[in-house]
Design a protein around this motif. Structure first.
Motif, short mmCIF file in Angstrom:
data_model
loop_
_atom_site.label_atom_id
_atom_site.label_comp_id
_atom_site.label_asym_id
_atom_site.label_seq_id
_atom_site.Cartn_x
_atom_site.Cartn_y
_atom_site.Cartn_z
N VAL A 151 0.91 -1.06 -0.11
CA VAL A 151 -0.02 0.00 0.01
C VAL A 151 0.83 1.17 0.02
O VAL A 151 0.40 2.24 -0.69
N GLN A 152 1.85 1.12 0.79
CA GLN A 152 3.07 2.36 0.82
C GLN A 152 3.33 2.59 -0.34
O GLN A 152 3.90 3.73 -0.78
N LEU A 153 3.93 1.51 -0.94
CA LEU A 153 4.62 1.63 -2.47
C LEU A 153 3.63 2.31 -3.31
O LEU A 153 3.86 2.98 -4.35
N ALA A 154 2.30 1.96 -3.48
CA ALA A 154 1.43 2.53 -4.30
C ALA A 154 1.26 3.81 -4.03
O ALA A 154 0.72 4.66 -4.94
N ARG A 155 1.22 4.31 -2.72
CA ARG A 155 1.23 5.93 -2.32
C ARG A 155 2.46 6.66 -2.23
O ARG A 155 2.45 7.73 -1.87
N SER A 156 3.50 5.90 -2.72
CA SER A 156 4.75 6.87 -2.83
C SER A 156 4.85 7.86 -3.56
O SER A 156 4.01 8.15 -4.50
N ALA A 157 5.95 8.82 -3.39
CA ALA A 157 6.03 10.04 -4.06
C ALA A 157 6.26 9.81 -5.68
O ALA A 157 5.63 10.41 -6.48
N GLU A 158 6.80 8.86 -5.85
CA GLU A 158 7.20 8.56 -7.43
C GLU A 158 6.13 8.24 -8.29
O GLU A 158 5.76 8.68 -9.20
N VAL A 159 5.20 7.53 -7.41
CA VAL A 159 3.79 6.73 -8.15
C VAL A 159 3.01 7.97 -8.25
O VAL A 159 2.43 8.31 -9.24
N VAL A 160 2.69 8.81 -7.29
CA VAL A 160 1.64 9.71 -7.18
C VAL A 160 2.10 10.88 -8.25
O VAL A 160 1.47 11.54 -8.75
N SER A 161 3.50 11.20 -8.21
CA SER A 161 3.80 12.25 -9.03
C SER A 161 3.60 11.64 -10.60
O SER A 161 3.21 12.74 -11.52
N ALA B 278 -4.65 -13.28 -1.31
CA ALA B 278 -4.52 -13.19 -2.76
C ALA B 278 -3.26 -12.07 -2.93
O ALA B 278 -2.83 -11.41 -2.19
N THR B 279 -2.62 -12.21 -4.23
CA THR B 279 -1.83 -11.40 -4.69
C THR B 279 -2.16 -10.16 -5.49
O THR B 279 -1.58 -9.63 -6.40
N VAL B 280 -3.53 -9.80 -5.35
CA VAL B 280 -4.19 -8.88 -6.35
C VAL B 280 -4.22 -7.52 -5.25
O VAL B 280 -4.87 -7.47 -4.25
N LEU B 281 -3.88 -6.51 -5.84
CA LEU B 281 -4.02 -5.15 -5.13
C LEU B 281 -5.16 -4.33 -5.67
O LEU B 281 -4.95 -4.14 -6.99
N ARG B 282 -5.97 -3.73 -5.20
CA ARG B 282 -6.93 -3.10 -5.61
C ARG B 282 -6.78 -1.48 -5.43
O ARG B 282 -6.46 -1.27 -4.37
N ILE B 283 -6.67 -0.92 -6.59
CA ILE B 283 -6.14 0.59 -6.49
C ILE B 283 -7.47 1.21 -6.81
O ILE B 283 -8.07 1.23 -8.21
N ALA C 111 -4.53 12.13 -2.01
CA ALA C 111 -5.66 12.42 -1.25
C ALA C 111 -6.88 11.44 -1.69
O ALA C 111 -7.77 11.09 -0.94
N GLY C 112 -7.05 11.41 -3.09
CA GLY C 112 -8.06 10.67 -3.76
C GLY C 112 -7.77 9.31 -3.98
O GLY C 112 -8.43 8.42 -4.56
N LEU C 113 -6.58 8.79 -3.46
CA LEU C 113 -5.96 7.57 -3.78
C LEU C 113 -6.31 6.48 -2.69
O LEU C 113 -6.18 6.95 -1.43
N ARG C 114 -6.74 5.36 -3.07
CA ARG C 114 -7.07 4.07 -2.02
C ARG C 114 -6.45 2.83 -2.59
O ARG C 114 -6.66 2.52 -3.87
N ALA C 115 -5.40 2.24 -1.84
CA ALA C 115 -4.98 1.05 -2.24
C ALA C 115 -5.31 -0.01 -1.04
O ALA C 115 -5.38 0.23 0.21
N GLU C 116 -5.52 -1.31 -1.71
CA GLU C 116 -5.85 -2.39 -0.69
C GLU C 116 -5.48 -3.58 -1.40
O GLU C 116 -5.73 -4.09 -2.38
N LEU C 117 -4.50 -4.37 -0.65
CA LEU C 117 -4.17 -5.74 -0.91
C LEU C 117 -5.37 -6.79 -0.54
O LEU C 117 -5.51 -6.90 0.60
N ILE C 118 -5.93 -7.34 -1.58
CA ILE C 118 -6.93 -8.22 -1.11
C ILE C 118 -6.28 -9.49 -0.40
O ILE C 118 -5.46 -10.00 -0.57
N SER C 119 -7.27 -9.70 0.62
CA SER C 119 -6.85 -10.84 1.46
C SER C 119 -6.67 -12.37 0.95
O SER C 119 -7.34 -12.64 0.25
#
Length: 474
Positions: free
Chosen positions: A71-81, A108-113, A98-106
């Protein structure tokens, strides 16, 4: 309360329910106006578990991923920039985060962005941009880490090769089977083993897949949700408003002590509802239009209650000023052939003047006694009107025929007592007549007032035949 009482309350207070429902729907629309709808787009990413043995896991792949780290990787500065640049329109990375939400599905190896924005297209673009940026950033991190490992292993390999070269030179310079030769040969074997192991590690590292993941479903292929949902919000406000309106209707009906219909009369012991009459100021004006039908209903119900014999009934008026119910009933009874005497107790002169014009009344020679005035209708021969002050009220006859001057056995005497008449005169008329018709203003009379009158009527041995609700128009 019984179910019927609830239904009656809703029928009587339907406007309250509708009004509360409209207010609820209006609040929902107002909320939509104050807060513009927000679009939320979602992209699904299959996260690649980076391992030297991708097909030989001792644990499930999902167990090798840390949800918070991804989740923190998805919200990292490089990604959001990068996502901010893809969306454009001068949006800042902080706004993207502020508008981003990320969740790793329990399990599973699927990340919901998910990405939310006021503009639908920007929301879709943002979700896809974050997904691609997340994969690229994760790949770059893996490649950088593997490059550092490879560089370290390569340095170690070069050092082993130098050492092996030195050992080979020592072995070549030593005499065969000498201790130096044996030691050099032993060192060469050890270096070869280490070099083989190191080469295997380098080959394993070079074979690791550094792909960060793949986009399973882009945001363009998924449904975009609008929040708040306009239809659900308005319908929800309407439903909540209607429910509140139902509660308010029940409470208002329980607290409102005004008399509106037969249910209220039953609570007040006011007898049956003879009818609701629409009235004007003029006594005979009640016979015009729909009001004539109202009074005709009252007449039939009153005759049914009195029975087919001579009767006296007191029309007990509680409307605040003399009404036209008694006069209208007297005229309608006379029109159908009944012998009718209308006894007006303590009515004002202007009322009597108007009544004389409407019913064509003429004084009866020698009629009346004391301050009483007796008149007869020239239009309706069977109608006699007597006006008397309360102080000169004579005992009301139990048989109306003689008083009216007719020998008919179908005679009726109506004693009209206005609201301002003395209580003693009212009780005297009620006691002698035995039957009382109450006339009360609709929506202005209260249950406790009618209950008090009913107790007084029972106290002198009389009965309430019924009640007329008077609805004044002007």
């Amino acid at each position: 309360m019984e179910l019927g009482r609830y239904l009656t309350a809703l029928r009587r207070r339907w406007l309250t329910v509708v009004l509360c429902g409209a207010i609820g729907a209006g609040l929902g629309l107002g909320y939509l106006a104050l807060r513009p709808p927000e679009a939320t787009a979602t992209a699904l990413v299959n996260v690649n578990v980076i391992s030297a043995e991708p097909f030989n896991y001792t644990r499930e792949p999902s167990g090798l991923l840390d949800p918070q780290t991804e989740v923190q990787l998805a919200r990292s500065a490089e990604v959001v920039s990068g996502a901010a640049l893809a969306i454009g329109d001068g949006i800042r990375p902080s706004e993207v985060r502020a508008g981003l939400r990320a969740e790793l599905i329990s399990d599973a190896t699927v990340l919901r962005i998910s990405y939310s924005d006021e503009d639908r297209d920007d929301a879709v673009t943002g979700a896809d941009a974050v997904a691609e940026g997340y994969i690229a950033y994760r790949s770059a991190q893996a490649e950088a880490k593997l490059d550092a490992i490879t560089s370290q292993l390569t340095t170690q390999r070069n050092e082993l090769r130098e050492a092996l070269r030195d050992v080979n030179e020592r072995l070549a310079a030593a005499r065969p089977n000498s201790p130096r030769a044996i030691q050099a040969d032993s060192d060469r074997q050890l270096l070869n083993l280490e070099l083989d192991s190191l080469l295997q590690q380098i080959n394993a590292v070079n074979g690791i897949d550094t792909t960060g993941g793949t986009v399973l479903t882009p945001a363009t292929a998924n449904e975009v949700f609008l929040s708040p949902n306009r239809t659900l919000l308005v319908l929800g406000g309407l439903v909540i408003g209607l429910l509140v309106g139902v509660v308010v209707a029940f409470v208002r009906d329980a607290l409102d002590r005004r008399v509106v219909d037969d249910v209220d009369l039953s609570r007040a012991d006011g007898g049956r509802l003879l009818g609701t009459v629409r009235s004007t100021h003029r006594p005979a004006g009640i016979l015009d239009g729909a009001a004539r039908d109202d009074l005709a209903i009252v007449r039939e119900r009153l005759l049914a209650a009195l029975g087919h014999h001579r009767q006296v009934a007191v029309v007990d008026d509680h409307t605040g000023r003399p009404s036209n119910v008694a006069a209208g009933l007297a005229e309608m009874l006379a029109q159908r052939g009944e012998s009718v005497e209308l006894l007006l107790v303590d009515h004002p002169d202007d009322y009597l003047t108007t009544l004389r014009e409407d019913l064509a009344l003429e004084p009866v020679a020698g009629g009346g006694a004391g301050g009483a005035v007796q008149l007869r209708s020239t239009r309706l021969d069977s109608l006699t009107v007597t006006s008397t002050p309360a102080a000169d009220l004579r005992p009301v006859p139990a048989r109306a025929g003689g008083t009216a001057g007719h020998g008919s056995t179908e005679s009726v005497c109506l004693v009209a007592v206005p609201a301002g008449a003395p209580q003693s005169a009212r009780l005297t008329a009620v006691r002698r007549a035995g039957s009382v018709v109450l006339v009360v203003p609709r929506r202005r009379a209260r249950v406790q007032e009618i209950r008090r009158v009913a107790e007084e009527v029972r106290g002198v041995g009389a009965r309430i035949v019924g009640t007329v609700l008077l609805h004044r128009k002007g």
